[in-house]
Write a protein that holds these residues in place. Structure first.
Motif, short mmCIF file in Angstrom:
data_model
loop_
_atom_site.label_atom_id
_atom_site.label_comp_id
_atom_site.label_asym_id
_atom_site.label_seq_id
_atom_site.Cartn_x
_atom_site.Cartn_y
_atom_site.Cartn_z
N MET A 70 -4.74 -4.73 20.87
CA MET A 70 -5.31 -4.75 19.57
C MET A 70 -4.38 -4.48 18.55
O MET A 70 -3.62 -3.57 18.50
CB MET A 70 -6.56 -3.98 19.58
CG MET A 70 -7.33 -3.89 18.21
SD MET A 70 -8.78 -2.94 18.51
CE MET A 70 -9.13 -2.51 16.85
N GLU A 71 -4.27 -5.13 17.43
CA GLU A 71 -3.22 -5.03 16.45
C GLU A 71 -3.61 -3.91 15.59
O GLU A 71 -4.67 -4.02 15.12
CB GLU A 71 -2.96 -6.29 15.56
CG GLU A 71 -1.77 -6.37 14.74
CD GLU A 71 -1.68 -7.58 13.96
OE1 GLU A 71 -1.36 -7.45 12.94
OE2 GLU A 71 -1.76 -8.62 14.64
N THR A 72 -2.79 -3.19 15.31
CA THR A 72 -2.91 -2.10 14.27
C THR A 72 -2.80 -2.55 12.84
O THR A 72 -1.66 -3.15 12.47
CB THR A 72 -2.15 -0.87 14.38
OG1 THR A 72 -2.09 -0.47 15.80
CG2 THR A 72 -2.30 0.27 13.28
N ILE A 73 -3.78 -2.39 11.98
CA ILE A 73 -3.50 -2.83 10.52
C ILE A 73 -3.20 -1.84 9.63
O ILE A 73 -3.78 -0.60 9.71
CB ILE A 73 -4.84 -3.50 10.04
CG1 ILE A 73 -5.20 -4.61 10.99
CG2 ILE A 73 -4.76 -3.90 8.71
CD1 ILE A 73 -6.59 -5.51 10.69
N TYR A 74 -2.11 -1.78 8.94
CA TYR A 74 -1.62 -0.71 8.15
C TYR A 74 -1.95 -1.19 6.63
O TYR A 74 -2.14 -2.23 6.00
CB TYR A 74 -0.19 -0.63 8.24
CG TYR A 74 0.52 -0.14 9.59
CD1 TYR A 74 0.42 1.47 9.68
CD2 TYR A 74 0.88 -1.01 10.39
CE1 TYR A 74 0.80 1.67 10.92
CE2 TYR A 74 1.21 -0.70 11.49
CZ TYR A 74 1.08 0.63 11.79
OH TYR A 74 1.83 1.17 12.93
N GLN A 75 -2.47 0.11 5.89
CA GLN A 75 -2.60 -0.25 4.52
C GLN A 75 -1.55 -0.27 3.70
O GLN A 75 -0.69 0.50 3.87
CB GLN A 75 -3.62 1.11 3.94
CG GLN A 75 -4.05 1.26 2.56
CD GLN A 75 -5.13 0.01 2.26
OE1 GLN A 75 -5.98 -0.31 2.83
NE2 GLN A 75 -4.67 -0.70 1.19
N GLN A 76 -1.38 -1.08 2.63
CA GLN A 76 -0.38 -1.20 1.71
C GLN A 76 -0.76 -0.78 0.52
O GLN A 76 -2.04 -0.80 0.10
CB GLN A 76 0.30 -2.53 1.70
CG GLN A 76 1.00 -3.05 2.87
CD GLN A 76 1.49 -4.40 2.88
OE1 GLN A 76 1.24 -5.15 1.98
NE2 GLN A 76 2.56 -4.40 3.32
N TYR A 77 0.02 0.07 -0.10
CA TYR A 77 -0.45 0.63 -1.56
C TYR A 77 0.69 0.03 -2.78
O TYR A 77 1.74 -0.11 -2.36
CB TYR A 77 -0.32 2.15 -1.71
CG TYR A 77 -1.23 2.83 -0.74
CD1 TYR A 77 -2.53 3.00 -0.90
CD2 TYR A 77 -0.65 3.10 0.76
CE1 TYR A 77 -3.39 3.82 -0.22
CE2 TYR A 77 -1.78 3.56 1.69
CZ TYR A 77 -3.02 3.91 1.27
OH TYR A 77 -3.62 4.54 2.17
N ASN A 78 -0.12 0.02 -3.99
CA ASN A 78 0.54 -0.43 -5.10
C ASN A 78 0.13 0.56 -6.26
O ASN A 78 -0.82 0.14 -6.65
CB ASN A 78 0.41 -1.91 -5.53
CG ASN A 78 1.15 -2.41 -6.72
OD1 ASN A 78 1.85 -1.77 -7.54
ND2 ASN A 78 1.13 -3.82 -6.94
N ILE A 79 0.77 1.56 -6.25
CA ILE A 79 0.40 2.63 -7.24
C ILE A 79 1.28 2.69 -8.51
O ILE A 79 2.52 2.55 -8.49
CB ILE A 79 0.49 4.00 -6.56
CG1 ILE A 79 -0.39 4.01 -5.20
CG2 ILE A 79 0.24 5.16 -7.38
CD1 ILE A 79 0.22 4.87 -4.21
N ARG A 80 0.57 2.75 -9.81
CA ARG A 80 1.12 2.64 -11.02
C ARG A 80 0.98 3.80 -11.77
O ARG A 80 -0.01 4.33 -11.91
CB ARG A 80 0.67 1.46 -11.78
CG ARG A 80 1.06 0.10 -10.95
CD ARG A 80 0.18 -0.98 -11.67
NE ARG A 80 0.35 -2.18 -10.96
CZ ARG A 80 0.99 -3.25 -11.14
NH1 ARG A 80 1.83 -3.05 -12.31
NH2 ARG A 80 1.02 -4.27 -10.48
N LEU A 81 2.12 4.40 -12.09
CA LEU A 81 2.30 5.67 -13.06
C LEU A 81 3.07 5.52 -14.38
O LEU A 81 3.62 4.50 -14.49
CB LEU A 81 2.97 6.66 -12.34
CG LEU A 81 2.47 6.94 -10.91
CD1 LEU A 81 3.54 7.91 -10.24
CD2 LEU A 81 1.17 7.93 -10.96
N LEU A 127 0.76 9.77 1.85
CA LEU A 127 1.14 8.68 2.76
C LEU A 127 2.05 9.12 4.00
O LEU A 127 2.40 8.29 4.84
CB LEU A 127 2.07 7.69 1.87
CG LEU A 127 1.38 7.01 0.84
CD1 LEU A 127 2.43 6.19 0.02
CD2 LEU A 127 0.33 6.06 1.15
N GLU A 128 2.12 10.45 4.13
CA GLU A 128 2.79 11.15 5.15
C GLU A 128 4.27 10.83 5.49
O GLU A 128 4.60 10.38 6.51
CB GLU A 128 1.89 10.83 6.40
CG GLU A 128 0.70 11.43 6.45
CD GLU A 128 -0.30 11.21 7.63
OE1 GLU A 128 0.01 10.27 8.64
OE2 GLU A 128 -1.41 11.75 7.87
#
Length: 143
Positions: free
Chosen positions: A1-12, A35-36
């Motif tokens: 089973m493939e692990t799915i990682y969350q991607q983030y695009n955060i704007r400040l 995000l550790e």
């Protein structure tokens, strides 16, 4: 089973005042902890962002408040990209080319270490100008 990682695009976004940089730095530390990211990688990202934002305030906006400094944090498990954007004066090409060595201290004005530090800590940098402003892209690999 493939692990799915969350991607983030955060704007400040902050006002172009040096006292706002501390708040931005705290926000990036919070994002990094969520995000550790390792303390080492997070420290490098924070230093690069602070140096880049300080340069924008000091040079692009010439210490004039009331202007927008934008930081986008793009995260994937393999890398973090910081995109620092402004609408001020453009950066001279000699400052954003990938030199990969610290400049000679005798050739620098006081406080002229920012881009040298960014170049040493980043895995890649790119600078572009478009209709929305000036954009410094700083990449840090995580693996």
């Amino acid at each position: 089973m493939e692990t799915i990682y969350q991607q983030y695009n955060i704007r400040l976004s902050i006002d172009s005042r040096l006292d706002q940089v501390r708040v931005l730095s705290g926000a990036l530390r919070g994002i990094g902890k969520e995000l550790e990211l390792s303390d080492e990688k997070l420290g490098q990202l924070e230093l690069m962002m602070v140096e880049a934002v300080n340069n924008v305030i000091e040079h692009a906006y010439q210490m004039q408040g009331g202007n927008d400094v934008r930081v986008r944090v793009e995260y994937s498990p393999a890398e973090v990209n910081l995109i620092i954007s402004d609408s001020g004066r453009t950066m001279p090409a000699s400052l954003h080319s990938e030199v990969r060595e610290m400049p000679d201290p005798d050739d620098l004005p006081e406080g002229g270490w920012g881009m040298g530090l960014i170049q040493l800590l980043a895995d890649s940098i790119r600078y572009n100008i478009d209709a929305t402003g000036n954009h410094l892209h700083v990449n840090k690999l995580l693996a």
